[in-house]
Design a protein around this motif. Structure first.
Motif, mmCIF file in Angstrom:
data_model
loop_
_atom_site.group_PDB
_atom_site.id
_atom_site.type_symbol
_atom_site.label_atom_id
_atom_site.label_comp_id
_atom_site.label_asym_id
_atom_site.label_seq_id
_atom_site.Cartn_x
_atom_site.Cartn_y
_atom_site.Cartn_z
ATOM 1 N N ALA A 104 -74.189 78.166 -30.169
ATOM 2 C CA ALA A 104 -74.756 78.297 -31.458
ATOM 3 C C ALA A 104 -74.622 77.476 -32.657
ATOM 4 N N ILE A 105 -73.496 76.835 -32.841
ATOM 5 C CA ILE A 105 -72.931 75.737 -33.801
ATOM 6 C C ILE A 105 -73.693 74.690 -33.427
ATOM 7 N N PHE A 106 -73.805 74.168 -32.331
ATOM 8 C CA PHE A 106 -74.351 72.767 -31.962
ATOM 9 C C PHE A 106 -76.094 73.031 -32.223
ATOM 10 N N LEU A 107 -76.667 74.217 -31.962
ATOM 11 C CA LEU A 107 -77.953 74.441 -32.241
ATOM 12 C C LEU A 107 -78.356 74.578 -33.725
ATOM 13 N N LEU A 111 -80.465 72.256 -35.802
ATOM 14 C CA LEU A 111 -81.669 72.805 -36.566
ATOM 15 C C LEU A 111 -81.724 72.279 -38.051
ATOM 16 N N ASP A 112 -80.662 72.102 -38.577
ATOM 17 C CA ASP A 112 -80.328 71.438 -39.727
ATOM 18 C C ASP A 112 -80.895 70.095 -40.016
ATOM 19 N N LYS A 113 -80.737 69.477 -39.037
ATOM 20 C CA LYS A 113 -81.415 68.027 -38.871
ATOM 21 C C LYS A 113 -82.911 67.969 -38.758
ATOM 22 N N ASP A 114 -83.261 68.962 -37.890
ATOM 23 C CA ASP A 114 -84.682 68.934 -37.779
ATOM 24 C C ASP A 114 -85.507 69.418 -38.795
ATOM 25 N N ILE A 115 -85.075 70.688 -39.333
ATOM 26 C CA ILE A 115 -85.825 71.027 -40.533
ATOM 27 C C ILE A 115 -85.860 70.126 -41.610
ATOM 28 N N ASN A 116 -84.639 69.490 -41.796
ATOM 29 C CA ASN A 116 -84.515 68.465 -42.849
ATOM 30 C C ASN A 116 -85.600 67.406 -42.822
ATOM 31 N N VAL A 137 -91.279 71.378 -57.185
ATOM 32 C CA VAL A 137 -90.743 72.099 -56.231
ATOM 33 C C VAL A 137 -89.736 71.199 -55.661
ATOM 34 N N ASN A 138 -88.452 71.561 -55.869
ATOM 35 C CA ASN A 138 -87.378 70.550 -54.906
ATOM 36 C C ASN A 138 -87.096 71.040 -53.688
ATOM 37 N N ASP A 139 -87.001 72.539 -53.381
ATOM 38 C CA ASP A 139 -86.285 73.005 -52.087
ATOM 39 C C ASP A 139 -87.428 72.703 -51.124
ATOM 40 N N ASN A 140 -87.001 72.331 -49.980
ATOM 41 C CA ASN A 140 -87.824 71.955 -48.773
ATOM 42 C C ASN A 140 -88.755 73.414 -48.441
ATOM 43 N N TYR A 141 -87.848 74.285 -48.067
ATOM 44 C CA TYR A 141 -88.352 75.592 -47.602
ATOM 45 C C TYR A 141 -89.558 76.098 -48.577
ATOM 46 N N LEU A 142 -89.219 76.059 -49.800
ATOM 47 C CA LEU A 142 -90.094 76.746 -50.932
ATOM 48 C C LEU A 142 -91.304 75.812 -51.035
ATOM 49 N N TYR A 143 -91.203 74.642 -50.785
ATOM 50 C CA TYR A 143 -92.262 73.562 -50.843
ATOM 51 C C TYR A 143 -93.185 73.643 -49.797
ATOM 52 N N ASP A 206 -90.935 78.809 -40.005
ATOM 53 C CA ASP A 206 -90.663 79.465 -38.822
ATOM 54 C C ASP A 206 -89.300 78.891 -38.505
ATOM 55 N N LEU A 207 -89.114 77.518 -38.456
ATOM 56 C CA LEU A 207 -87.605 77.087 -37.998
ATOM 57 C C LEU A 207 -86.603 77.516 -38.984
ATOM 58 N N ALA A 208 -87.027 77.521 -40.319
ATOM 59 C CA ALA A 208 -86.055 78.041 -41.351
ATOM 60 C C ALA A 208 -85.830 79.378 -41.328
ATOM 61 N N GLU A 209 -86.783 80.227 -40.925
ATOM 62 C CA GLU A 209 -86.295 81.825 -40.480
ATOM 63 C C GLU A 209 -85.495 81.816 -39.425
ATOM 64 N N TYR A 210 -85.517 81.112 -38.476
ATOM 65 C CA TYR A 210 -84.696 81.124 -37.066
ATOM 66 C C TYR A 210 -83.574 80.623 -37.604
ATOM 67 N N ARG A 211 -83.360 79.388 -38.243
ATOM 68 C CA ARG A 211 -82.179 79.088 -38.784
ATOM 69 C C ARG A 211 -81.198 80.192 -39.607
ATOM 70 N N LYS A 212 -81.933 81.043 -40.262
ATOM 71 C CA LYS A 212 -81.104 81.977 -40.800
ATOM 72 C C LYS A 212 -80.606 83.240 -39.945
ATOM 73 N N ASN A 213 -81.490 83.396 -39.276
ATOM 74 C CA ASN A 213 -81.115 84.579 -37.872
ATOM 75 C C ASN A 213 -79.930 84.165 -37.081
ATOM 76 N N LEU A 214 -80.031 82.777 -36.749
ATOM 77 C CA LEU A 214 -79.044 82.057 -36.003
ATOM 78 C C LEU A 214 -77.723 82.023 -36.789
ATOM 79 N N TYR A 215 -77.852 81.653 -38.114
ATOM 80 C CA TYR A 215 -76.576 81.882 -38.860
ATOM 81 C C TYR A 215 -75.912 82.992 -38.766
#
Length: 463
Positions: A104-107, A111-116, A137-143, A206-215
């Motif tokens: 999970a921590i590897f993923l 995911l942080d690198k990929d989402i960025n 808008v500075n935030d990536n997810y909000l953008y 979708d990737l950002a939402e999945y990252r929240k669930n994974l956390y």
């Protein structure tokens, strides 16, 4: 040395008299095992290249030395040993498998690198159409969400302000976005290009939402596997330490000095090679405690924190029950040490803190044991209460069988009562008859006495 090995050696080797050296030597592959055997049994042991070569020959021709051994038995035994060893390695408690945390921590890092990188690609792609949005808008997810909502900037109007306010959380930014869209300097895009931009923005969301669930999943798993380490240093940093060490058991085996520089191996070997200063911290640098410490106390704080992390990991690895009490107490100690470095306030002693932690865990265990019988008694009382409540409900449902059974039971009770009454009447009758016979006997005896007295009087009068 085990008792089985000692008995095996005593049975198969000639006995050595006390005070004399043995005329033979035992060949052993492991030098440490040989020294231990010679200390306990006084048998001289030998280990070296000659012994290893002999043992290799024994392994090669092992089936010839034993008569009853068949050619395929040795391979089967080796396969069975390998399977049992693998099962012992894999078969742990399902709730405490640290492999899930490592994956999970590897993923999460991937995911942080990929989402960025994907968010930066969305920004660059949509900036050809609406370049002013990047500064608003500075935030990536909000953008990505705003780009998905706006689509074509020429269609922006005041009707979009409520939706933009809901996404951005600021009405002024929403109005600024609408005004910037009306006076934008970006080029127009074809509908096909806009569709591709929208699809890519949706994928990033979708990737950002999945990252929240994974956390959230990582947090729950860390609280199950290493609750004390998670409460002391945090779930993410604790998971990184476990993944870098390979497992929770390996982390528990590490001394605090190794845990302190875990993750800074390159810097350590570079310093050893160039005779420079060794690193003071590795992965634990991401903890908030080292960031809060002053520059001169960062090394001391890292050493103290690594010490407490080592204790917490060993408690999590070898404790039977998972609890966060020790992690919370260790965290309090680290806080006190920070105050000691900053203000000079003397911290508590470690033995006193551990005693209080053990007392709290024992009190919790006692409370749990007391709560279990209370729950059982409450369930029994609920069942007793539910029986009279269920009876009218079942009668209301019109279960004919139950009615028939109840009528039969009533008839039986009436018959039993009737038989009981007859028996009582019989008993009462017998008693009455006995009383009557006794009275008659009394009357007869009185009459006889009176007749006898009359005859005696007549005889006297005649005389």
């Amino acid at each position: 040395m085990t008792d089985e090995l000692r008995s095996f050696l005593e049975l198969n080797l000639p006995k050595v008299k006390e005070g004399k050296k043995s005329k033979f030597s035992l060949g052993v592959a492991e030098p440490k095992l040989g020294s231990h055997i010679s200390e306990t049994t006084k048998i001289s042991c030998q280990s070296g290249e000659f012994v290893l070569e002999l043992l290799r020959g024994v392994r090669l021709h092992f089936d010839k030395f034993i008569k009853d051994l068949k050619p395929g038995d040795l391979e089967k035994a080796q396969l069975g040993l390998a399977h049992s060893y693998s099962r012992a390695k894999v078969k742990f408690n399902v709730n405490r498998v640290d492999n899930m945390v490592i994956q999970a921590i590897f993923l999460l890092d991937t995911l942080d690198k990929d989402i960025n990188s994907f968010s930066m690609r969305v920004r660059e792609w949509y900036s050809w159409h609406f370049p002013e949005l990047v500064k608003i808008v500075n935030d990536n997810y909000l953008y990505a969400r705003v780009a998905k909502l706006i689509e074509d900037k020429s269609k922006l109007s005041e009707e979009h302000i409520p939706a933009l306010t809901e996404i951005l959380g600021d009405e002024d930014k929403a109005k600024e976005t609408v005004e910037a869209g009306k006076a934008s300097m970006g080029q127009d895009l074809t509908p096909v290009d806009l569709i591709n931009v929208q699809l890519f923005a949706q994928r990033v969301m979708d990737l950002a939402e999945y990252r929240k669930n994974l956390y959230d999943y990582l947090v729950t798993k860390m609280n199950d596997i290493a609750p004390n380490l998670a409460s002391l240093i945090g779930e993410v940093v604790g998971a990184r330490l476990i993944s870098h060490a390979g497992s929770l058991t390996n982390l528990a085996k590490c001394p605090s000095s190794t845990l302190q520089i875990l993750g800074a191996e390159k810097a350590l070997f570079r310093a050893l090679k160039t005779l420079g200063n060794t690193p003071k911290y590795g992965l634990i640098f991401h903890s908030s405690f080292i960031g809060r410490a002053s520059a001169k106390n960062k090394g001391r704080m890292a050493r103290y924190l690594a010490n407490k992390c080592s204790i917490a990991s060993r408690i999590d690895c070898f404790a039977e029950r998972g609890t966060t009490v020790f992690g919370e107490k260790l965290r309090e100690q680290v806080e006190e040490r920070l105050e000691f470095y900053d203000k000079g306030v003397a911290p508590r002693k470690n033995i006193d803190v551990m005693k209080s932690a053990i007392e709290t865990t024992q009190n919790k265990d006692v409370e749990m044991e007391e709560a279990q019988p209370v729950e059982v008694s409450a369930k029994k009382s609920k069942k007793k209460k539910s029986k009279p409540e269920d009876a009218p409900a079942k009668a209301a449902n019109g279960d004919a069988l139950e009615d028939a059974k109840s009528e039969k039971k009533k008839d039986k009770r009436k018959k039993e009562q009737g038989h009981g009454a007859e028996e009582m009447n019989g008993i009462n009758g017998d008693v009455a008859e006995q009383d009557g016979t006794a009275k008659k006997k009394k009357k007869k005896s009185k009459d006889e006495v009176a007749a006898a007295s009359k005859t005696i009087k007549k005889r006297k009068s005649k005389e």
